[in-house]
Design an enzyme around this catalytic site. Structure first.
Site, short mmCIF file in Angstrom:
data_model
loop_
_atom_site.label_atom_id
_atom_site.label_comp_id
_atom_site.label_asym_id
_atom_site.label_seq_id
_atom_site.Cartn_x
_atom_site.Cartn_y
_atom_site.Cartn_z
CG HIS A 15 68.72 17.07 -9.01
ND1 HIS A 15 69.23 17.89 -8.10
CD2 HIS A 15 68.54 15.77 -8.62
CE1 HIS A 15 69.21 16.90 -7.09
NE2 HIS A 15 69.01 15.78 -7.23
CD GLU A 19 71.68 18.00 -12.70
OE1 GLU A 19 70.53 18.92 -12.88
OE2 GLU A 19 72.49 17.69 -11.88
#
Ligand code: 0X9
Ligand code: CA
Ligand code: CA
Ligand code: CA
Ligand code: ZN
Length: 423
Positions: free
Chosen positions: A313, A386
């Site tokens: 992500h 992330e």
């Protein structure tokens, strides 16, 4: 072409400037009308519990950095947050910021905005997989794990020696682009494909991994959303899939729709228009069903073949591990020994890419996320990365394409660490 782009870029800038004047939220304005969708920096949500309270107001959380959250909020959501005792500073009008970010309509329909053509559209992603497969036929096999809501194939590439044969080797899965606007992650998966195909036979580490493992890569779990995000010639800021909801809104948050403890713990929304809408039932999103069915299909002779997984992500530069549905480290489905392994591999990966390691609920509680399902259902060592940047509002989702190479190669060491722990 450059002239055309400059003209288009300039006119986009003028439009944004006009919007700023009309809405009047610039510094020094006598009144500060609040935008319909404002980008805010939120301070004071210092604990995961306080950050979970922020997510429960229904705001769109873009990222968390040093305890400060960046969120997109309506005026009433902003008031609710202030009522919780948090301090909010308005950073801009989200719609105007999105307008500014697009460099103007690209020469080709449905390409990335001008200047960002280094990113792969859906068709370019499919073509890149096919090109890798035809250049390295012995070590690749391209297939589909299923279809998106709008009927796009969700391709997967397998990379291994004797790729056509299901050998008894530890399998590893990399998944990307579950959230539409997180385009840098598609590039992350395509970089993994490129590294483990073009490096085969010349790079000893790559060759060893390809010979010893079976590597599966799904570059886009949300092709409809990704295409929608760029269809207008400027970025739409879209997150969810494109499945219609009963109330006329569109989209389920795939990362709240997985079947393990779905909807258990107030870590997702029941409101269809919310950015973290969990969907009407577990695995109601066809894209989630495709991923789950694929992983279920890797149970061979009663044993899950996939041993390790990263779901990429953006953004915040974090390495996260399960569980996300609870703050507990050790709970049903997670022994101390298992948790310690998650933490130690997670910390090793974070040491190599400079991200911050944490249990995912340390960010905020989610239920129905992919990593909880991968571990809870299948005991796969499953991480959420992330990626870049650590913060940055609208630009957080749309770093220029010049960032693709440095920010994807940055994870080479972490990917190798995951592979070596897939046993
Ligand atoms: O909220 C998400 O789905 C992920 N962040 S993102 O900004 N890319 O949308 C993080 C999910 C990690 N899991 C938990 N925080 N529990
Ligand atoms: Ca560029
Ligand atoms: Ca093999
Ligand atoms: Ca196998
Ligand atoms: Zn995401």
């Amino acid at each position: 072409m450059l002239t055309t782009r400059r003209v288009l870029g300039a006119s986009a800038g003028v439009t944004a400037a006009v919007l700023v004047l009309v809405t009047g939220w610039q510094a020094g304005a006598a009144e500060e009308p609040v935008p319909d969708q404002g980008l805010y920096q939120v301070r004071g949500a210092d604990t995961a519990g306080e950050r979970a309270d922020v997510t429960r107001t229904g705001v769109d959380v873009l990222g968390v950095r040093d305890g400060a959250m960046e969120v997109v909020a309506s005026p009433s959501q902003a008031s609710a947050l202030r009522a919780q005792g948090l301090s909010l500073s308005l950073e801009g009008d989200w719609a105007a910021l999105l307008d500014q970010r697009g460099g103007g309509v690209s020469a080709r329909a449905a390409d990335f905005p001008a200047g960002d053509e280094g990113y792969h559209t859906y068709d370019e992603m499919v073509a890149a997989l096919q090109a890798a497969a035809s250049a390295h036929p012995d070590i690749t096999a391209v297939s589909s794990i299923g279809s998106s809501y709008e009927g796009r194939d969700i391709p997967v590439i397998k990379i291994s020696d004797n790729a056509a044969t299901d050998e008894d080797e530890p399998e590893v899965l990399f998944t990307c682009n579950m959230h539409a606007r997180e385009h840098l992650t598609t590039e992350m998966c395509l970089h993994i494909v490129d590294r483990f195909t073009s490096g085969y036979g010349s790079d000893a580490g790559v060759t060893g991994s390809v010979d010893a493992k079976e590597i599966w890569v799904v570059p886009s779990q949300n092709p409809d959303g990704a295409e929608f995000d760029i269809a207008g010639g400027e970025y739409a800021g879209w997150r969810k899939n494109r499945q219609p909801n009963d109330d006329g809104s569109v989209g389920t948050d795939q990362n709240r729709n997985f079947s393990y403890n779905w909807g258990c713990c107030d870590g997702s929304s029941t409101s269809p228009s919310a950015e973290d809408y969990r969907g009407p039932s577990a695995a109601s999103a066809p894209e989630v069903r495709a991923v789950q069915d694929f992983v279920d299909s890797r149970v061979v002779g009663g044993a899950q073949q996939i041993k390790a997984h990263i779901d990429f992500h953006t953004f915040s530069e974090l390495v996260l591990w399960p569980f996300g549905f609870t703050y507990d480290t050790v709970t049903e489905g997670m022994t101390q020994e298992e948790y310690d392994r998650f933490r130690s591999v997670g910390e090793e990966m974070a040491a190599s890419n400079g991200y911050t390691p944490d249990q995912s609920s340390g960010l905020y509680i989610t239920d129905g996320d992919i990593n909880d399902w991968m571990w809870g259902q299948h005991k796969v060592l499953s991480y959420c990365f992330e990626m870049y940047p650590s913060g940055g509002g609208i630009d957080g989702f749309y770093p220029p394409d010049e960032d693709i190479v440095p920010q994807t190669t940055r994870n080479d060491g972490a990917v190798d660490t995951l592979l070596s722990n897939a046993t």
